[in-house]
Scaffold this active site. Structure first.
Site, PDB file in Angstrom:
ATOM      1  N   LYS A   1     -24.804 -27.611  49.419  1.00  0.00           N
ATOM      2  CA  LYS A   1     -25.018 -26.346  48.727  1.00  0.00           C
ATOM      3  C   LYS A   1     -23.721 -25.717  48.243  1.00  0.00           C
ATOM      4  O   LYS A   1     -23.719 -24.931  47.296  1.00  0.00           O
ATOM      5  CB  LYS A   1     -25.805 -25.392  49.619  1.00  0.00           C
ATOM      6  CG  LYS A   1     -27.225 -25.899  49.803  1.00  0.00           C
ATOM      7  CD  LYS A   1     -28.123 -24.981  50.570  1.00  0.00           C
ATOM      8  CE  LYS A   1     -29.544 -25.523  50.583  1.00  0.00           C
ATOM      9  NZ  LYS A   1     -29.652 -26.842  51.291  1.00  0.00           N
TER      10      LYS A   1
HETATM   11  C1  LIG Z   1     -30.630 -27.757  51.155  1.00  0.00           C
HETATM   12  C2  LIG Z   1     -30.418 -29.094  51.747  1.00  0.00           C
HETATM   13  C3  LIG Z   1     -31.241 -30.194  51.415  1.00  0.00           C
HETATM   14  C4  LIG Z   1     -32.433 -30.076  50.477  1.00  0.00           C
HETATM   15  O1  LIG Z   1     -32.062 -29.828  49.147  1.00  0.00           O
HETATM   16  P1  LIG Z   1     -33.161 -29.298  48.101  1.00  0.00           P
HETATM   17  O2  LIG Z   1     -32.391 -28.980  46.878  1.00  0.00           O
HETATM   18  O3  LIG Z   1     -33.788 -28.085  48.740  1.00  0.00           O
HETATM   19  O4  LIG Z   1     -34.144 -30.394  47.904  1.00  0.00           O
HETATM   20  C5  LIG Z   1     -30.959 -31.430  51.991  1.00  0.00           C
HETATM   21  N1  LIG Z   1     -29.950 -31.572  52.879  1.00  0.00           N
HETATM   22  C6  LIG Z   1     -29.164 -30.541  53.233  1.00  0.00           C
HETATM   23  C7  LIG Z   1     -28.092 -30.765  54.242  1.00  0.00           C
HETATM   24  C8  LIG Z   1     -29.358 -29.274  52.682  1.00  0.00           C
HETATM   25  O5  LIG Z   1     -28.555 -28.246  53.058  1.00  0.00           O
END
Ligand SMILES: *Cc1c(COP(=O)(O)O)cnc(C)c1O
Length: 463
Positions: free
Chosen positions: A108
């Protein structure tokens, strides 16, 4: 570039308005009116330069090119690897794309480091100030806080359930020492926190007084920032239009994989996608059996994927519907009432089958996969990443002789207990976080009560 709502009943907006709005006012998500082609990237020398070039058509009417390039440079300078998102080989045709070298060790950061800077720039231009409120069960809160901690025009208040996040996750939020960052431990569950945030947004006088805003995963700017690494990674492995890469994506809200689909639409050399889910497998059931029925959320070893309604899927649905916002709104309304989304079989065969495969990986398989990858390559991977590599193997995706890239979405040290259980090795935090457990925590305990929480926000922001 102009943007339209997936539900067809909100005004068209430009990039800066879409950035600040998040959700469209008809409840839909913003999408650009057209998909530009990829630019010529032969002259770009860094990830930040490639990022500015790839995203330029989405922002160039609204933000001067030199300003945008500078924001990209600053955002990606916070990553502790020169490649920003390096590729690591773990098998003959198999790579990890490590997305965890940012400040909070999860993918993120790639989007939120840029989005925080975009917010600050646009708000300064407009002479405005906002209060970002959000609820988190772990990763999103710390990434959002880190993205805006140096912003002059943003206050951020993050609610988390007291005693229900991991120590690493909590400390990544509560040890940030910035006057505009406020964390709140709520005496309740994650759902209580989310309900409190929704209730604050629904309290119109409060919302207006505090100029509330959000940076959740439906924000177009986050989806946009994630397009870049699909382009750079597939190209750097020599993928071509005839010999495209396969990406395996640990999936929750469908934001990351949607960005990949956009990269492919813009011309990136990508063959297809593997959607990896944990036991919360609504997307796997949809892709494999046209069954999108919401079930109870189950806690797993990969908590950032513990989601039953993948909000960004709405953007792909809008495309599947030939960009008919009325039809999309109707389907989603029915989904809300019945808990089941109905899509025509010929839409699935046209849009889903050629591009998406899916696999469900439960916790037992996740632990076995962390162990397998460690034995095979010496790499420690986190439980989210392990759903991705396990999905590759369960679908025998490497048999096609294409480069297969699994997105490594979190650093193993974010989930040390699972990694140790699987391998016997306790993964260490990277140097910049090595003293995380010595840093002083700053947080506030508040009852699970709307009036109390609103009073806290008002006081914290007034300072
Ligand atoms: C947010 C997140 C995901 C999922 O991503 P999306 O965009 O919601 O599909 C997968 N792995 C980690 C570590 C995350 O923080």
């Amino acid at each position: 570039m102009r943007y339209v709502s997936t539900r067809g009943a909100a005004p068209e907006l430009g990039f800066c308005d879409v950035l600040l709005a998040g959700l469209a006012n008809d409840g839909g998500l913003y999408m650009p009116t057209e998909w530009p082609s990829l630019p010529d990237l032969s002259g770009t020398r860094s990830y930040a330069e490639a990022a500015a070039a790839i995203m330029s058509p989405f922002v160039s009417d609204d933000i001067p090119a030199d300003v945008f390039a500078q924001l990209c440079t600053e955002a990606y300078a916070t990553f502790r690897h020169d490649a920003v998102v390096p590729l690591v080989q773990i098998g003959a045709d198999e790579w990890l794309l490590e997305q965890f070298h940012g400040p909070t060790l999860a993918f993120k950061d790639v989007a939120l480091q840029l989005v925080g800077r975009l917010f600050d720039y646009v708000l300064a231009e407009r002479g405005q100030r906002v209060t970002i409120v959000g609820a988190t069960s772990g990763d999103t809160g710390s990434a959002a806080i880190d993205g805006v901690k140096s912003c002059s025009n943003v206050d951020i208040v993050i609610l988390y359930p007291q005693g229900r996040t991991s120590d690493v996750q909590r400390r990544q939020m509560t040890t940030v020492d910035s006057p505009n960052v406020h964390t709140v431990a709520v005496e309740g569950t994650f759902d209580d926190c989310q309900d409190l945030v929704k209730a604050m947004f629904n309290d119109a006088p409060f919302r207006e007084r505090m100029n509330l805003s959000a940076v959740n995963s439906i924000n177009w700017a986050r989806v946009m920032a994630q397009i870049v690494y699909y382009v750079t990674a597939s190209r750097s492995l020599g993928a071509t239009a005839d010999h495209g890469a396969t990406f395996s994506v640990p999936t929750g809200n469908f934001g990351n994989v949607l960005s990949g689909w956009i990269a492919r639409t813009m011309g990136a050399p990508i063959n297809d996608f593997i959607v990896a889910s944990n036991s919360n497998d609504i997307l796997t059931r949809f892709i494999n059996a046209n069954d999108m029925t919401a079930r109870e959320v189950m806690p797993t070893l990969s908590p950032s994927m513990d989601i039953q309604v993948s909000s960004n899927f709405e953007r792909l649905l809008f495309e599947m519907n030939g960009r008919d916002g009325g039809q999309t709104a109707e389907q989603l309304q029915r989904f809300r009432h019945t808990g089941s989304l109905q899509v025509e079989p010929d839409q699935v065969s046209a849009w889903i089958t050629p591009m998406f495969r899916a696999a469900r990986i439960d916790d037992t398989q996740t632990l076995a996969e962390i162990r397998r990858v460690y034995r095979a390559s010496g790499e420690l991977i986190d439980p989210h990443t392990a759903t991705g590599t396990a999905a590759v193997h369960s679908l025998r995706a490497t048999d096609a002789g294409r480069p297969v890239i699994t997105l490594a979405t979190a650093h193993p040290a974010k989930f040390p207990d699972a990694v140790q259980r699987a391998t016997g090795v306790y993964p260490a935090l990277p140097a910049h976080l090595a003293d995380l457990f010595e840093r002083p925590e700053r947080t506030n305990l508040v009852a699970n009560d709307l009036a109390d929480v609103e009073r806290f926000v008002e006081r914290a922001v007034a300072r």
